[in-house]
Design a protein around this motif. Sequence first.
Motif, PDB file in Angstrom:
ATOM      1  N   ARG A 134      12.620   8.555  22.472  1.00 33.79           N
ATOM      2  CA  ARG A 134      11.253   8.048  22.576  1.00 33.79           C
ATOM      3  C   ARG A 134      10.537   8.737  23.725  1.00 33.79           C
ATOM      4  NH1 ARG A 134      11.188   5.092  27.079  1.00 33.79           N
ATOM      5  NH2 ARG A 134      12.952   3.788  27.666  1.00 33.79           N
ATOM      6  N   ALA A 135       9.230   8.521  23.794  1.00 27.02           N
ATOM      7  CA  ALA A 135       8.449   9.073  24.897  1.00 27.02           C
ATOM      8  C   ALA A 135       8.851   8.393  26.205  1.00 27.02           C
ATOM      9  CB  ALA A 135       6.956   8.866  24.638  1.00 27.02           C
ATOM     10  N   GLY A 136       8.850   9.158  27.278  1.00 25.57           N
ATOM     11  CA  GLY A 136       9.130   8.592  28.591  1.00 25.57           C
ATOM     12  C   GLY A 136       7.958   7.737  29.060  1.00 25.57           C
ATOM     13  N   ILE A 137       8.256   6.702  29.805  1.00 26.53           N
ATOM     14  CA  ILE A 137       7.235   5.814  30.374  1.00 26.53           C
ATOM     15  C   ILE A 137       7.496   5.695  31.869  1.00 26.53           C
ATOM     16  CG2 ILE A 137       6.823   4.540  28.232  1.00 26.53           C
ATOM     17  CD1 ILE A 137       8.734   2.361  29.268  1.00 26.53           C
ATOM     18  N   PRO A 138       6.490   5.274  32.648  1.00 26.68           N
ATOM     19  CA  PRO A 138       6.683   5.191  34.107  1.00 26.68           C
ATOM     20  C   PRO A 138       7.905   4.376  34.524  1.00 26.68           C
ATOM     21  CG  PRO A 138       4.357   5.001  33.589  1.00 26.68           C
ATOM     22  CD  PRO A 138       5.098   4.991  32.265  1.00 26.68           C
ATOM     23  N   GLU A 139       8.244   3.356  33.767  1.00 28.37           N
ATOM     24  CA  GLU A 139       9.405   2.522  34.117  1.00 28.37           C
ATOM     25  C   GLU A 139      10.729   3.264  33.972  1.00 28.37           C
ATOM     26  OE1 GLU A 139       5.909   0.164  33.302  1.00 28.37           O
ATOM     27  OE2 GLU A 139       6.936   1.573  31.985  1.00 28.37           O
ATOM     28  N   ASP A 140      10.716   4.429  33.360  1.00 32.75           N
ATOM     29  CA  ASP A 140      11.934   5.228  33.197  1.00 32.75           C
ATOM     30  C   ASP A 140      12.250   6.091  34.419  1.00 32.75           C
ATOM     31  OD1 ASP A 140      12.484   4.408  30.551  1.00 32.75           O
ATOM     32  OD2 ASP A 140      11.095   5.929  29.746  1.00 32.75           O
ATOM     33  N   ALA A 141      11.351   6.200  35.373  1.00 38.52           N
ATOM     34  CA  ALA A 141      11.495   7.156  36.477  1.00 38.52           C
ATOM     35  C   ALA A 141      12.829   7.017  37.215  1.00 38.52           C
ATOM     36  CB  ALA A 141      10.333   7.036  37.449  1.00 38.52           C
ATOM     37  N   GLU A 142      13.226   5.814  37.574  1.00 41.34           N
ATOM     38  CA  GLU A 142      14.479   5.634  38.327  1.00 41.34           C
ATOM     39  C   GLU A 142      15.696   5.979  37.475  1.00 41.34           C
ATOM     40  OE1 GLU A 142      14.773   1.887  40.366  1.00 41.34           O
ATOM     41  OE2 GLU A 142      12.823   2.170  41.346  1.00 41.34           O
ATOM     42  N   LYS A 143      15.651   5.645  36.188  1.00 42.82           N
ATOM     43  CA  LYS A 143      16.767   5.958  35.301  1.00 42.82           C
ATOM     44  C   LYS A 143      16.873   7.470  35.068  1.00 42.82           C
ATOM     45  CE  LYS A 143      16.256   1.560  32.936  1.00 42.82           C
ATOM     46  NZ  LYS A 143      15.696   0.929  31.749  1.00 42.82           N
ATOM     47  N   ILE A 144      15.721   8.127  34.938  1.00 38.22           N
ATOM     48  CA  ILE A 144      15.720   9.588  34.787  1.00 38.22           C
ATOM     49  C   ILE A 144      16.290  10.228  36.047  1.00 38.22           C
ATOM     50  CG2 ILE A 144      14.209  11.616  34.700  1.00 38.22           C
ATOM     51  CD1 ILE A 144      12.435  10.035  32.738  1.00 38.22           C
TER      52      ILE A 144
ATOM     53  N   GLU B  41       3.232  12.883  27.781  1.00 41.00           N
ATOM     54  CA  GLU B  41       3.330  13.346  26.395  1.00 41.00           C
ATOM     55  C   GLU B  41       4.455  14.356  26.214  1.00 41.00           C
ATOM     56  OE1 GLU B  41      -0.433  14.921  25.155  1.00 41.00           O
ATOM     57  OE2 GLU B  41      -1.506  13.114  25.775  1.00 41.00           O
ATOM     58  N   PHE B  42       4.906  14.979  27.290  1.00 42.75           N
ATOM     59  CA  PHE B  42       5.900  16.041  27.210  1.00 42.75           C
ATOM     60  C   PHE B  42       7.289  15.599  27.663  1.00 42.75           C
ATOM     61  CE2 PHE B  42       1.818  18.232  27.738  1.00 42.75           C
ATOM     62  CZ  PHE B  42       1.830  19.002  26.587  1.00 42.75           C
ATOM     63  N   VAL B  43       7.475  14.320  27.964  1.00 45.86           N
ATOM     64  CA  VAL B  43       8.770  13.816  28.423  1.00 45.86           C
ATOM     65  C   VAL B  43       9.364  12.914  27.344  1.00 45.86           C
ATOM     66  CG1 VAL B  43       9.967  12.437  30.188  1.00 45.86           C
ATOM     67  CG2 VAL B  43       8.050  13.913  30.843  1.00 45.86           C
ATOM     68  N   ARG B  44      10.634  13.150  27.035  1.00 44.11           N
ATOM     69  CA  ARG B  44      11.357  12.340  26.056  1.00 44.11           C
ATOM     70  C   ARG B  44      12.650  11.835  26.701  1.00 44.11           C
ATOM     71  NH1 ARG B  44       7.213  12.313  24.377  1.00 44.11           N
ATOM     72  NH2 ARG B  44       6.319  13.148  22.497  1.00 44.11           N
ATOM     73  N   VAL B  45      13.035  10.609  26.330  1.00 44.80           N
ATOM     74  CA  VAL B  45      14.287  10.044  26.815  1.00 44.80           C
ATOM     75  C   VAL B  45      15.155   9.656  25.618  1.00 44.80           C
ATOM     76  CG1 VAL B  45      13.335   9.218  29.006  1.00 44.80           C
ATOM     77  CG2 VAL B  45      13.341   7.696  27.032  1.00 44.80           C
ATOM     78  N   ALA B  46      16.454   9.803  25.780  1.00 48.46           N
ATOM     79  CA  ALA B  46      17.415   9.358  24.775  1.00 48.46           C
ATOM     80  C   ALA B  46      18.047   8.077  25.287  1.00 48.46           C
ATOM     81  CB  ALA B  46      18.488  10.422  24.543  1.00 48.46           C
ATOM     82  N   VAL B  47      18.079   7.078  24.435  1.00 48.83           N
ATOM     83  CA  VAL B  47      18.690   5.798  24.800  1.00 48.83           C
ATOM     84  C   VAL B  47      19.769   5.469  23.764  1.00 48.83           C
ATOM     85  CG1 VAL B  47      16.663   4.912  26.016  1.00 48.83           C
ATOM     86  CG2 VAL B  47      16.900   4.485  23.572  1.00 48.83           C
ATOM     87  N   ASN B  48      20.787   4.738  24.224  1.00 55.58           N
ATOM     88  CA  ASN B  48      21.860   4.345  23.303  1.00 55.58           C
ATOM     89  C   ASN B  48      21.517   2.998  22.675  1.00 55.58           C
ATOM     90  OD1 ASN B  48      22.508   2.401  25.238  1.00 55.58           O
ATOM     91  ND2 ASN B  48      24.407   3.384  25.861  1.00 55.58           N
ATOM     92  N   GLU B  49      22.462   2.453  21.906  1.00 51.28           N
ATOM     93  CA  GLU B  49      22.212   1.199  21.191  1.00 51.28           C
ATOM     94  C   GLU B  49      21.953   0.024  22.127  1.00 51.28           C
ATOM     95  OE1 GLU B  49      26.432   2.211  21.725  1.00 51.28           O
ATOM     96  OE2 GLU B  49      24.885   3.196  20.566  1.00 51.28           O
ATOM     97  N   ARG B  50      22.359   0.125  23.378  1.00 50.01           N
ATOM     98  CA  ARG B  50      22.081  -0.937  24.370  1.00 50.01           C
ATOM     99  C   ARG B  50      20.809  -0.644  25.159  1.00 50.01           C
ATOM    100  NH1 ARG B  50      27.571   0.033  24.830  1.00 50.01           N
ATOM    101  NH2 ARG B  50      27.179   1.246  26.691  1.00 50.01           N
ATOM    102  N   ASN B  51      20.044   0.361  24.727  1.00 47.18           N
ATOM    103  CA  ASN B  51      18.794   0.783  25.343  1.00 47.18           C
ATOM    104  C   ASN B  51      18.993   1.347  26.756  1.00 47.18           C
ATOM    105  OD1 ASN B  51      16.044   1.251  24.902  1.00 47.18           O
ATOM    106  ND2 ASN B  51      15.480  -0.541  26.112  1.00 47.18           N
TER     107      ASN B  51
END
Length: 183
Positions: free
Chosen positions: A7-17, A61-71
Amino acid sequence: MSGFAVRAGIPEDAEKIAAAFVETWRDTYPGMLPDRVLVKMSDEAQAFYWSRLLAARRAREFVRVAVNERNALVGFGSAGPSRAQAKNEGEVYTLYVRPDFQNRGAGRKLICALLAGLRERGCYQAMLWVLAANPSRFFYEVMGGKKFLERSERLWGMDVAQIGYRWADLATLFAEGGPCSRR
């Protein structure tokens, strides 16, 4: 390739990235980069960088993240117009998959999503740079990338050997039987 969503990256993903970035570098690059570089990498500095980037709607728009079944975030990537300013060429800037999830399909889904995004924006070819000593560089060949250039670049106070991979025709990746075709 099941078990992962992109999915597209969102600001809340910053620490996980940031955590995935630092973990991947420390796991993949010991011996290739000076220890001082790896030790100085911090989740906080990377989180600051990615939070600023993801705050900008256009960059997001140019950042994508991969998440597993547990998100849980297992990888991320970014792509956009080629930094070389080549007409109709895109570039994959980053592609990192956490060590425990490598060779399980997350990287394939991520790179296909990044290349599809470039194609949707009118790019008919794409490229990326990897460290020459990176053992996963052959992944890009399996994904249809062709080695097109080798260079040495001064990074972190040392010369680092890099290899450039190019996809000359993104349409072939998504054609029947291509590495990004829906099978």
